[in-house]
Design a protein around this motif. Structure first.
Motif, PDB file in Angstrom:
ATOM      1  N   LEU A 262       0.825  -1.210   0.000  1.00  0.00           N
ATOM      2  CA  LEU A 262       0.000   0.000   0.000  1.00  0.00           C
ATOM      3  C   LEU A 262       0.855   1.254   0.000  1.00  0.00           C
ATOM      4  CD1 LEU A 262      -2.641  -1.184   2.641  1.00  0.00           C
ATOM      5  CD2 LEU A 262      -2.905  -1.115   0.151  1.00  0.00           C
ATOM      6  N   ARG A 263       2.135   1.121   0.342  1.00  0.00           N
ATOM      7  CA  ARG A 263       3.181   2.128   0.220  1.00  0.00           C
ATOM      8  C   ARG A 263       3.068   3.271   1.216  1.00  0.00           C
ATOM      9  NH1 ARG A 263       6.261   0.999  -4.098  1.00  0.00           N
ATOM     10  NH2 ARG A 263       5.398  -0.348  -5.724  1.00  0.00           N
ATOM     11  N   HIS A 264       1.959   3.960   1.278  1.00  0.00           N
ATOM     12  CA  HIS A 264       1.885   5.138   2.126  1.00  0.00           C
ATOM     13  C   HIS A 264       1.622   4.748   3.572  1.00  0.00           C
ATOM     14  CE1 HIS A 264       0.873   9.138   3.589  1.00  0.00           C
ATOM     15  NE2 HIS A 264       1.298   9.632   2.429  1.00  0.00           N
ATOM     16  N   PRO A 265       2.396   5.282   4.514  1.00  0.00           N
ATOM     17  CA  PRO A 265       2.213   4.897   5.916  1.00  0.00           C
ATOM     18  C   PRO A 265       0.794   5.088   6.429  1.00  0.00           C
ATOM     19  CG  PRO A 265       4.251   6.126   5.653  1.00  0.00           C
ATOM     20  CD  PRO A 265       3.541   6.198   4.346  1.00  0.00           C
ATOM     21  N   ILE A 266       0.155   6.191   6.049  1.00  0.00           N
ATOM     22  CA  ILE A 266      -1.201   6.434   6.550  1.00  0.00           C
ATOM     23  C   ILE A 266      -2.156   5.355   6.067  1.00  0.00           C
ATOM     24  CG2 ILE A 266      -3.171   8.012   6.471  1.00  0.00           C
ATOM     25  CD1 ILE A 266      -1.220  10.315   6.363  1.00  0.00           C
ATOM     26  N   ILE A 267      -1.988   4.993   4.805  1.00  0.00           N
ATOM     27  CA  ILE A 267      -2.851   3.952   4.253  1.00  0.00           C
ATOM     28  C   ILE A 267      -2.572   2.620   4.932  1.00  0.00           C
ATOM     29  CG2 ILE A 267      -3.493   2.702   2.156  1.00  0.00           C
ATOM     30  CD1 ILE A 267      -2.783   5.171   0.559  1.00  0.00           C
ATOM     31  N   ILE A 268      -1.287   2.330   5.161  1.00  0.00           N
ATOM     32  CA  ILE A 268      -0.921   1.058   5.792  1.00  0.00           C
ATOM     33  C   ILE A 268      -1.544   0.941   7.186  1.00  0.00           C
ATOM     34  CG2 ILE A 268       0.997  -0.299   6.709  1.00  0.00           C
ATOM     35  CD1 ILE A 268       2.729   0.862   4.471  1.00  0.00           C
ATOM     36  N   THR A 269      -1.378   1.967   7.989  1.00  0.00           N
ATOM     37  CA  THR A 269      -1.917   1.889   9.348  1.00  0.00           C
ATOM     38  C   THR A 269      -3.442   1.909   9.346  1.00  0.00           C
ATOM     39  OG1 THR A 269      -1.665   4.287   9.548  1.00  0.00           O
ATOM     40  CG2 THR A 269       0.100   2.922  10.425  1.00  0.00           C
ATOM     41  N   THR A 270      -4.034   2.639   8.421  1.00  0.00           N
ATOM     42  CA  THR A 270      -5.495   2.692   8.359  1.00  0.00           C
ATOM     43  C   THR A 270      -6.074   1.339   7.979  1.00  0.00           C
ATOM     44  OG1 THR A 270      -5.433   5.025   7.729  1.00  0.00           O
ATOM     45  CG2 THR A 270      -7.466   3.832   7.283  1.00  0.00           C
ATOM     46  N   VAL A 271      -5.517   0.757   6.940  1.00  0.00           N
ATOM     47  CA  VAL A 271      -5.994  -0.565   6.528  1.00  0.00           C
ATOM     48  C   VAL A 271      -5.702  -1.595   7.616  1.00  0.00           C
ATOM     49  CG1 VAL A 271      -5.670  -2.428   4.845  1.00  0.00           C
ATOM     50  CG2 VAL A 271      -5.801  -0.056   4.067  1.00  0.00           C
ATOM     51  N   GLY A 272      -4.527  -1.484   8.208  1.00  0.00           N
ATOM     52  CA  GLY A 272      -4.212  -2.390   9.306  1.00  0.00           C
ATOM     53  C   GLY A 272      -5.196  -2.252  10.449  1.00  0.00           C
ATOM     54  N   GLY A 273      -5.532  -1.017  10.806  1.00  0.00           N
ATOM     55  CA  GLY A 273      -6.508  -0.800  11.863  1.00  0.00           C
ATOM     56  C   GLY A 273      -7.872  -1.358  11.500  1.00  0.00           C
ATOM     57  N   LEU A 274      -8.231  -1.217  10.256  1.00  0.00           N
ATOM     58  CA  LEU A 274      -9.514  -1.763   9.798  1.00  0.00           C
ATOM     59  C   LEU A 274      -9.545  -3.277   9.953  1.00  0.00           C
ATOM     60  CD1 LEU A 274     -12.265  -1.526   8.348  1.00  0.00           C
ATOM     61  CD2 LEU A 274     -11.008  -1.623   6.171  1.00  0.00           C
ATOM     62  N   ILE A 275      -8.483  -3.903   9.500  1.00  0.00           N
ATOM     63  CA  ILE A 275      -8.427  -5.366   9.620  1.00  0.00           C
ATOM     64  C   ILE A 275      -8.486  -5.795  11.084  1.00  0.00           C
ATOM     65  CG2 ILE A 275      -7.005  -7.402   9.186  1.00  0.00           C
ATOM     66  CD1 ILE A 275      -5.859  -5.916   6.750  1.00  0.00           C
ATOM     67  N   LEU A 276      -7.762  -5.100  11.927  1.00  0.00           N
ATOM     68  CA  LEU A 276      -7.787  -5.427  13.349  1.00  0.00           C
ATOM     69  C   LEU A 276      -9.181  -5.213  13.936  1.00  0.00           C
ATOM     70  CD1 LEU A 276      -4.380  -3.885  14.519  1.00  0.00           C
ATOM     71  CD2 LEU A 276      -4.929  -6.310  14.223  1.00  0.00           C
ATOM     72  N   GLY A 277      -9.866  -4.162  13.467  1.00  0.00           N
ATOM     73  CA  GLY A 277     -11.228  -3.923  13.939  1.00  0.00           C
ATOM     74  C   GLY A 277     -12.160  -5.052  13.549  1.00  0.00           C
ATOM     75  N   ILE A 278     -12.005  -5.535  12.352  1.00  0.00           N
ATOM     76  CA  ILE A 278     -12.847  -6.657  11.899  1.00  0.00           C
ATOM     77  C   ILE A 278     -12.544  -7.909  12.716  1.00  0.00           C
ATOM     78  CG2 ILE A 278     -13.331  -8.185   9.951  1.00  0.00           C
ATOM     79  CD1 ILE A 278     -12.748  -5.791   8.106  1.00  0.00           C
ATOM     80  N   LEU A 279     -11.268  -8.133  12.932  1.00  0.00           N
ATOM     81  CA  LEU A 279     -10.886  -9.297  13.738  1.00  0.00           C
ATOM     82  C   LEU A 279     -11.436  -9.187  15.160  1.00  0.00           C
ATOM     83  CD1 LEU A 279      -7.171  -9.684  12.576  1.00  0.00           C
ATOM     84  CD2 LEU A 279      -9.061 -11.228  12.036  1.00  0.00           C
ATOM     85  N   GLY A 280     -11.337  -7.987  15.733  1.00  0.00           N
ATOM     86  CA  GLY A 280     -11.875  -7.773  17.067  1.00  0.00           C
ATOM     87  C   GLY A 280     -13.374  -7.960  17.121  1.00  0.00           C
ATOM     88  N   TYR A 281     -14.041  -7.551  16.099  1.00  0.00           N
ATOM     89  CA  TYR A 281     -15.500  -7.718  16.025  1.00  0.00           C
ATOM     90  C   TYR A 281     -15.875  -9.196  16.009  1.00  0.00           C
ATOM     91  CZ  TYR A 281     -20.265  -7.587  14.191  1.00  0.00           C
ATOM     92  OH  TYR A 281     -21.620  -7.770  14.000  1.00  0.00           O
ATOM     93  N   ILE A 282     -15.100  -9.947  15.221  1.00  0.00           N
ATOM     94  CA  ILE A 282     -15.381 -11.376  15.121  1.00  0.00           C
ATOM     95  C   ILE A 282     -15.049 -12.098  16.426  1.00  0.00           C
ATOM     96  CG2 ILE A 282     -14.778 -13.516  13.920  1.00  0.00           C
ATOM     97  CD1 ILE A 282     -14.160 -11.796  11.453  1.00  0.00           C
ATOM     98  N   GLY A 283     -13.881 -11.796  16.947  1.00  0.00           N
ATOM     99  CA  GLY A 283     -13.419 -12.530  18.126  1.00  0.00           C
ATOM    100  C   GLY A 283     -13.856 -11.942  19.441  1.00  0.00           C
ATOM    101  N   ALA A 327       1.764  -3.613  10.275  1.00  0.00           N
ATOM    102  CA  ALA A 327       1.087  -2.396   9.831  1.00  0.00           C
ATOM    103  C   ALA A 327       1.632  -1.140  10.492  1.00  0.00           C
ATOM    104  CB  ALA A 327      -0.417  -2.512  10.080  1.00  0.00           C
ATOM    105  N   LEU A 328       2.903  -1.127  10.815  1.00  0.00           N
ATOM    106  CA  LEU A 328       3.597   0.044  11.348  1.00  0.00           C
ATOM    107  C   LEU A 328       3.161   0.436  12.757  1.00  0.00           C
ATOM    108  CD1 LEU A 328       3.762   2.329   8.168  1.00  0.00           C
ATOM    109  CD2 LEU A 328       5.577   0.907   9.121  1.00  0.00           C
ATOM    110  N   PHE A 329       2.373  -0.402  13.428  1.00  0.00           N
ATOM    111  CA  PHE A 329       2.053  -0.132  14.815  1.00  0.00           C
ATOM    112  C   PHE A 329       3.280  -0.430  15.677  1.00  0.00           C
ATOM    113  CE2 PHE A 329      -2.317   0.836  14.360  1.00  0.00           C
ATOM    114  CZ  PHE A 329      -2.798   0.043  13.330  1.00  0.00           C
ATOM    115  N   ARG A 330       3.499   0.361  16.702  1.00  0.00           N
ATOM    116  CA  ARG A 330       4.634   0.171  17.588  1.00  0.00           C
ATOM    117  C   ARG A 330       4.215  -0.632  18.806  1.00  0.00           C
ATOM    118  NH1 ARG A 330       6.039   2.355  12.928  1.00  0.00           N
ATOM    119  NH2 ARG A 330       7.921   3.654  12.993  1.00  0.00           N
TER     120      ARG A 330
END
Length: 430
Positions: A262-283, A327-330
């Motif tokens: 995805l190249r851009h850091p903002i996009i990477i973290t945003t998409v990563g956060g989205l995926i994590l949100g979906i995972l959290g919703y499921i689990g 996803a660039l999270f620390r």
């Protein structure tokens, strides 16, 4: 992107470690048997001196008998030192815990005077003499039948085995030899080097406890005395979870490349956060956060989760860990990995309810942390700390061995940073 590979000694391979593990295990058994035999003989003689004889003569063993027995013991030891071959070896006051191997001819005399001292009530333990006896025997046997193993290695094996037998835990031997190795390599005592770090760590730990931080231990069923079968069960559990960890390790660079495409850091973290949100919703919330509090929730009432739920929780947490790390999270990976180990351990315990839960959970935590941290000490500590049962330690120190063979040649659980050339190429193509 590639995974970082650790620096390894080309002369130390899993095959060599496995081959040497067999004689090492035998050395452990032999050294323990020699120690047990010496102590049993000392106990028998002690019973005669302090129970049988006083009872037969109607004497109070707590009175002047003490003076008599210790005096006679001293006399007997002195005679033995004078007349027996080797004169009982070197004076223990002048020797270190682990010294150079003694000539075999000195061992009978050393065993006799040690036996007399132990039985007669002398205020000394068996550690120096029994280490000297076992070291001399094992070094001699290895020199005769396995000459390709150096005398230094065989001496270390015998001494470590004896220390482990003496103190009832392999950790004691490992810690002792950590200090010896540090002294040989760098000079000075290891504890001189650790003094300030240990002081700082101790103060920090106490401060956290005083501030009300949750403990890194949970109420779990007691393990009880170790059983031989537990070593097999624990090894299977640890290795199975290690394989799961290695599969996650193999997926790590794939997830990393996918998100970084995805190249851009903002996009990477945003998409990563989205995926994590979906995972959290499921689990659910139990699959979110660092995992310490969530471990407590899992272990508070494990019966409320069936095997399917635990499999989903563990699977989602594995994916969430890979995504968050990519996803660039620390943040660190040890706490979520420990949660994964707890969930997988509970899953195995649910599928096989006859197995001890504490053992299974500890072994599962050991396997996953070993992959993520690549540190046997840390994996052992966390594995035992979760159930908070020190009785698990001897079994865990054996269980970690086959799991480490699986991990030893695997890459580290981290991504190598891009080289300047790779970064330049990426910038041009971006």
């Amino acid at each position: 992107m590639t995974l970082a590979r650790p620096e390894t000694d080309p002369n130390v391979t899993p095959r060599r470690l496995l081959l040497l593990a067999v004689p090492a295990l035998l050395v452990g058994v032999v050294c323990a048997l020699i120690l047990w035999t010496l102590e049993q003989a000392a106990d028998l003689l002690s019973d005669v001196l302090w129970d049988t004889l006083p009872d037969a003569m109607g004497i109070d063993p707590n009175g002047w008998w003490i003076i008599l027995v210790l005096t006679v013991t001293g006399l007997a030891v002195g005679i033995a030192l004078q007349v027996l071959p080797g004169h009982g070896g070197p004076d223990s006051a002048t020797t270190e815990l682990v010294g150079k191997p003694l000539p075999l001819r000195t061992l009978p005399g050393l065993a006799v005077v040690t036996l007399l001292g132990l039985a007669g009530g002398v205020s000394l333990g068996p550690e120096n003499p029994i280490i000297a006896i076992n070291t001399a025997i094992i070094v001699s046997v290895f020199a005769r039948f396995i000459p390709q193993v150096s005398g230094q290695v065989s001496m270390m094996l015998a001494a470590a085995a004896t220390v482990g037998a003496l103190f009832g835990t392999p950790v004691a031997a490992a810690l002792v030899f950590t200090g010896l190795v540090a002294a040989v390599r760098g000079g000075g005592s290891l504890w001189d080097k650790l003094f300030l770090p240990v002081a700082a760590a101790g103060a920090a730990s106490i401060t956290m406890h005083l501030l009300g931080a949750p403990p890194f231990a949970f109420a779990m069923p007691a393990y009880g005395p170790p059983q031989a079968l537990d070593i097999l069960i624990g090894s299977l559990v640890a290795c199975a979870v290690t394989v799961i960890g290695l599969a996650a390790l193999a997926a790590f660079p794939v997830v990393y490349r996918a998100l970084h495409a995805l190249r851009h850091p903002i996009i990477i973290t945003t998409v990563g956060g989205l995926i994590l949100g979906i995972l959290g919703y499921i689990g659910g919330p139990i699959t979110m956060f660092k995992g310490l509090t969530q471990m407590g929730e899992l272990l508070k009432d494990p019966g409320q989760y069936d095997a399917g739920q635990l499999a989903v929780i563990a699977g989602i947490k594995i994916v969430a860990l890979l995504v968050a790390a990519s996803a660039l999270f620390r943040g660190g990976r040890i706490f979520p990995a420990t949660f994964i180990g707890v969930a997988l351990g509970l899953l195995i315990s649910t599928l096989f309810p006859s197995l001890n839960m504490s053992l299974v959970v500890a072994c599962a935590v050991l396997g996953i942390v070993l992959v993520v941290a690549r540190d046997g000490w840390l994996a052992l500590f966390i594995a035992v700390a979760i159930p908070g049962d020190i009785a698990l330690l001897p079994v865990m120190c054996i269980v970690v061995l086959p799991a480490w063979l699986l991990v030893s040649q695997a890459p580290e659980f981290r991504i190598l940073p891009a080289t300047p050339k790779e970064a330049s190429t990426s910038a041009r193509t971006g």
